[in-house]
Design a protein around this motif. Structure first.
Motif, PDB file in Angstrom:
ATOM      1  N   LYS A 170     -22.677   6.404 -27.371  1.00 43.60           N
ATOM      2  CA  LYS A 170     -21.775   6.665 -28.857  1.00 43.60           C
ATOM      3  C   LYS A 170     -22.503   6.001 -29.936  1.00 43.60           C
ATOM      4  CE  LYS A 170     -17.065   6.361 -26.851  1.00 43.60           C
ATOM      5  NZ  LYS A 170     -15.983   5.737 -26.702  1.00 43.60           N
ATOM      6  N   ALA A 171     -23.224   4.986 -29.655  1.00 43.13           N
ATOM      7  CA  ALA A 171     -24.195   4.511 -30.822  1.00 43.13           C
ATOM      8  C   ALA A 171     -25.346   5.596 -31.036  1.00 43.13           C
ATOM      9  CB  ALA A 171     -24.929   3.203 -30.350  1.00 43.13           C
ATOM     10  N   HIS A 172     -25.996   6.173 -30.098  1.00 33.13           N
ATOM     11  CA  HIS A 172     -26.786   7.249 -30.567  1.00 33.13           C
ATOM     12  C   HIS A 172     -26.149   8.312 -31.404  1.00 33.13           C
ATOM     13  CE1 HIS A 172     -30.224   5.167 -28.589  1.00 33.13           C
ATOM     14  NE2 HIS A 172     -29.653   5.414 -27.377  1.00 33.13           N
ATOM     15  N   HIS A 173     -24.952   8.612 -30.786  1.00 35.55           N
ATOM     16  CA  HIS A 173     -24.408   9.752 -31.648  1.00 35.55           C
ATOM     17  C   HIS A 173     -24.316   9.478 -33.206  1.00 35.55           C
ATOM     18  CE1 HIS A 173     -23.542  13.156 -28.645  1.00 35.55           C
ATOM     19  NE2 HIS A 173     -23.501  12.037 -27.882  1.00 35.55           N
ATOM     20  N   VAL A 190     -36.805   9.618 -34.345  1.00 32.86           N
ATOM     21  CA  VAL A 190     -36.985   8.001 -34.893  1.00 32.86           C
ATOM     22  C   VAL A 190     -35.900   7.022 -34.783  1.00 32.86           C
ATOM     23  CG1 VAL A 190     -38.173   6.948 -36.736  1.00 32.86           C
ATOM     24  CG2 VAL A 190     -38.984   8.895 -35.803  1.00 32.86           C
ATOM     25  N   MET A 191     -34.471   7.771 -35.289  1.00 29.26           N
ATOM     26  CA  MET A 191     -33.455   6.913 -35.307  1.00 29.26           C
ATOM     27  C   MET A 191     -32.999   6.234 -34.030  1.00 29.26           C
ATOM     28  SD  MET A 191     -31.313   5.469 -37.499  1.00 29.26           S
ATOM     29  CE  MET A 191     -31.001   6.171 -39.011  1.00 29.26           C
ATOM     30  N   HIS A 192     -33.247   7.329 -32.805  1.00 29.02           N
ATOM     31  CA  HIS A 192     -32.879   6.953 -31.479  1.00 29.02           C
ATOM     32  C   HIS A 192     -33.790   5.965 -31.091  1.00 29.02           C
ATOM     33  CE1 HIS A 192     -31.604   8.024 -27.497  1.00 29.02           C
ATOM     34  NE2 HIS A 192     -32.690   7.540 -27.103  1.00 29.02           N
ATOM     35  N   LEU A 193     -35.274   6.004 -31.207  1.00 26.65           N
ATOM     36  CA  LEU A 193     -36.109   4.816 -30.997  1.00 26.65           C
ATOM     37  C   LEU A 193     -35.707   3.466 -31.781  1.00 26.65           C
ATOM     38  CD1 LEU A 193     -39.545   6.654 -31.092  1.00 26.65           C
ATOM     39  CD2 LEU A 193     -37.758   6.472 -29.251  1.00 26.65           C
ATOM     40  N   LEU A 194     -35.377   3.693 -32.774  1.00 23.48           N
ATOM     41  CA  LEU A 194     -34.982   2.338 -33.492  1.00 23.48           C
ATOM     42  C   LEU A 194     -33.529   1.640 -33.064  1.00 23.48           C
ATOM     43  CD1 LEU A 194     -35.615   3.383 -37.262  1.00 23.48           C
ATOM     44  CD2 LEU A 194     -36.994   1.956 -35.812  1.00 23.48           C
ATOM     45  N   ALA A 195     -32.711   2.546 -32.796  1.00 22.36           N
ATOM     46  CA  ALA A 195     -31.472   1.920 -31.983  1.00 22.36           C
ATOM     47  C   ALA A 195     -32.069   1.476 -30.730  1.00 22.36           C
ATOM     48  CB  ALA A 195     -30.611   3.210 -31.807  1.00 22.36           C
ATOM     49  N   ALA A 251     -25.986   9.622 -39.005  1.00 20.09           N
ATOM     50  CA  ALA A 251     -26.814   8.839 -40.236  1.00 20.09           C
ATOM     51  C   ALA A 251     -28.246   9.543 -40.327  1.00 20.09           C
ATOM     52  CB  ALA A 251     -26.781   7.283 -39.847  1.00 20.09           C
ATOM     53  N   ALA A 252     -29.027   9.678 -39.325  1.00 20.58           N
ATOM     54  CA  ALA A 252     -30.148  10.290 -39.591  1.00 20.58           C
ATOM     55  C   ALA A 252     -30.223  11.754 -39.902  1.00 20.58           C
ATOM     56  CB  ALA A 252     -30.885  10.501 -38.255  1.00 20.58           C
ATOM     57  N   GLY A 253     -28.746  12.396 -39.833  1.00 19.14           N
ATOM     58  CA  GLY A 253     -28.903  13.768 -40.284  1.00 19.14           C
ATOM     59  C   GLY A 253     -28.604  13.756 -41.763  1.00 19.14           C
ATOM     60  N   VAL A 254     -27.858  12.585 -42.398  1.00 21.07           N
ATOM     61  CA  VAL A 254     -27.705  12.290 -43.571  1.00 21.07           C
ATOM     62  C   VAL A 254     -29.068  12.025 -44.434  1.00 21.07           C
ATOM     63  CG1 VAL A 254     -26.509  10.850 -45.338  1.00 21.07           C
ATOM     64  CG2 VAL A 254     -25.419  11.821 -43.331  1.00 21.07           C
ATOM     65  N   ALA A 289     -29.966  19.301 -37.388  1.00 22.78           N
ATOM     66  CA  ALA A 289     -31.129  19.114 -36.636  1.00 22.78           C
ATOM     67  C   ALA A 289     -31.055  17.254 -36.417  1.00 22.78           C
ATOM     68  CB  ALA A 289     -32.196  19.769 -36.913  1.00 22.78           C
ATOM     69  N   GLY A 290     -30.856  16.814 -37.379  1.00 26.85           N
ATOM     70  CA  GLY A 290     -30.648  15.196 -37.323  1.00 26.85           C
ATOM     71  C   GLY A 290     -29.898  14.684 -36.265  1.00 26.85           C
ATOM     72  N   VAL A 291     -28.619  15.385 -36.436  1.00 27.24           N
ATOM     73  CA  VAL A 291     -27.523  14.707 -35.392  1.00 27.24           C
ATOM     74  C   VAL A 291     -28.167  15.256 -34.011  1.00 27.24           C
ATOM     75  CG1 VAL A 291     -25.218  15.308 -34.610  1.00 27.24           C
ATOM     76  CG2 VAL A 291     -25.744  15.151 -37.005  1.00 27.24           C
ATOM     77  N   LEU A 292     -28.632  16.166 -33.701  1.00 27.28           N
ATOM     78  CA  LEU A 292     -29.088  16.571 -32.403  1.00 27.28           C
ATOM     79  C   LEU A 292     -30.130  15.637 -32.096  1.00 27.28           C
ATOM     80  CD1 LEU A 292     -29.134  20.648 -32.504  1.00 27.28           C
ATOM     81  CD2 LEU A 292     -27.681  19.056 -31.208  1.00 27.28           C
ATOM     82  N   GLY A 293     -31.131  15.402 -32.890  1.00 25.51           N
ATOM     83  CA  GLY A 293     -32.249  14.517 -32.842  1.00 25.51           C
ATOM     84  C   GLY A 293     -32.042  13.138 -32.389  1.00 25.51           C
ATOM     85  N   GLY A 294     -30.788  12.772 -32.887  1.00 23.84           N
ATOM     86  CA  GLY A 294     -30.230  11.259 -32.543  1.00 23.84           C
ATOM     87  C   GLY A 294     -30.072  11.185 -30.943  1.00 23.84           C
ATOM     88  N   THR A 295     -29.897  12.198 -30.410  1.00 22.74           N
ATOM     89  CA  THR A 295     -29.672  11.976 -28.822  1.00 22.74           C
ATOM     90  C   THR A 295     -30.817  12.706 -27.802  1.00 22.74           C
ATOM     91  OG1 THR A 295     -28.132  13.644 -28.447  1.00 22.74           O
ATOM     92  CG2 THR A 295     -27.315  11.785 -28.774  1.00 22.74           C
ATOM     93  N   ALA A 296     -31.754  13.200 -28.560  1.00 24.66           N
ATOM     94  CA  ALA A 296     -33.017  14.146 -28.031  1.00 24.66           C
ATOM     95  C   ALA A 296     -33.693  13.474 -26.905  1.00 24.66           C
ATOM     96  CB  ALA A 296     -33.683  14.661 -29.127  1.00 24.66           C
TER      97      ALA A 296
END
Length: 175
Positions: free
Chosen positions: A5-8, A105-110, A13-16, A41-48
């Motif tokens: 859920k946090a990654h989603h 990148v946001m995923h990695l930071l999380a 936020a990364a998409g914004v 694509a940012g939303v998809l990349g958050g869990t990629a």
């Protein structure tokens, strides 16, 4: 690792952030459609980094590579982010790629604060702040604060950030 859920939530936020930066670079396209594509694509990349590890071609859907190895490699995601950003003004495909990289990148930071860490350059590095799945609210809040600051800078020339800072300075504890 942060929870799913946090990654989603951080992916949104990364998409914004991606959509705002694409618009700021002047690559938003007609009616900001390209900015919207970078948002998606940012939303998809958050869990990629997690779903890229799955063997989609098998029935079991097991991992085809070890978790937090190649798909979590920081240099690759940052390189993809820089490459896509530099190509924004001239290439249509760069905006969705930039959004996807922002999400990665946001995923990695999380994932970075927990003990397992993230392989940024050669080996794993961890901030060792908390165990996986805990303190997700901190990660999500930081991601959305960053998204708000970026959007405020791009679309409103920091008006809201300046007002918030003036409010904090006016508080009795800050006097």
């Amino acid at each position: 690792m942060a929870s799913n859920k946090a990654h989603h939530a951080t992916g949104w936020a990364a998409g914004v952030i991606a959509a705002a930066l694409v618009a700021h670079a002047g690559a938003g396209g007609p009616y900001q459609i390209v900015s919207f594509l970078s948002f998606v694509a940012g939303v998809l990349g958050g869990t990629a980094p997690d779903w890229l590890e799955l063997a989609w071609w098998s029935r079991r859907r097991r991992l085809w590579i070890t978790h937090r190895t190649w798909t979590h490699w920081g240099i690759a995601w940052l390189g993809l982010l820089a490459y896509a950003y530099l190509a924004l003004p001239s290439q249509f495909w760069a905006a969705p790629l930039f959004g996807f990289a922002c999400g990665g990148v946001m995923h990695l930071l999380a994932d970075w604060p927990n003990p397992l860490g993230v392989p940024w350059i050669a080996g794993r590095h961890s901030l060792k702040l908390w165990k996986s799945g805990r303190c997700d609210l901190i990660v999500v809040t930081a991601a959305w604060l960053t998204a708000g600051l970026v959007a405020d800078h791009v679309f409103f020339q920091n008006v809201h950030a300046h007002k918030a800072l003036a409010f904090v300075r006016a508080l009795p504890a800050c006097s």
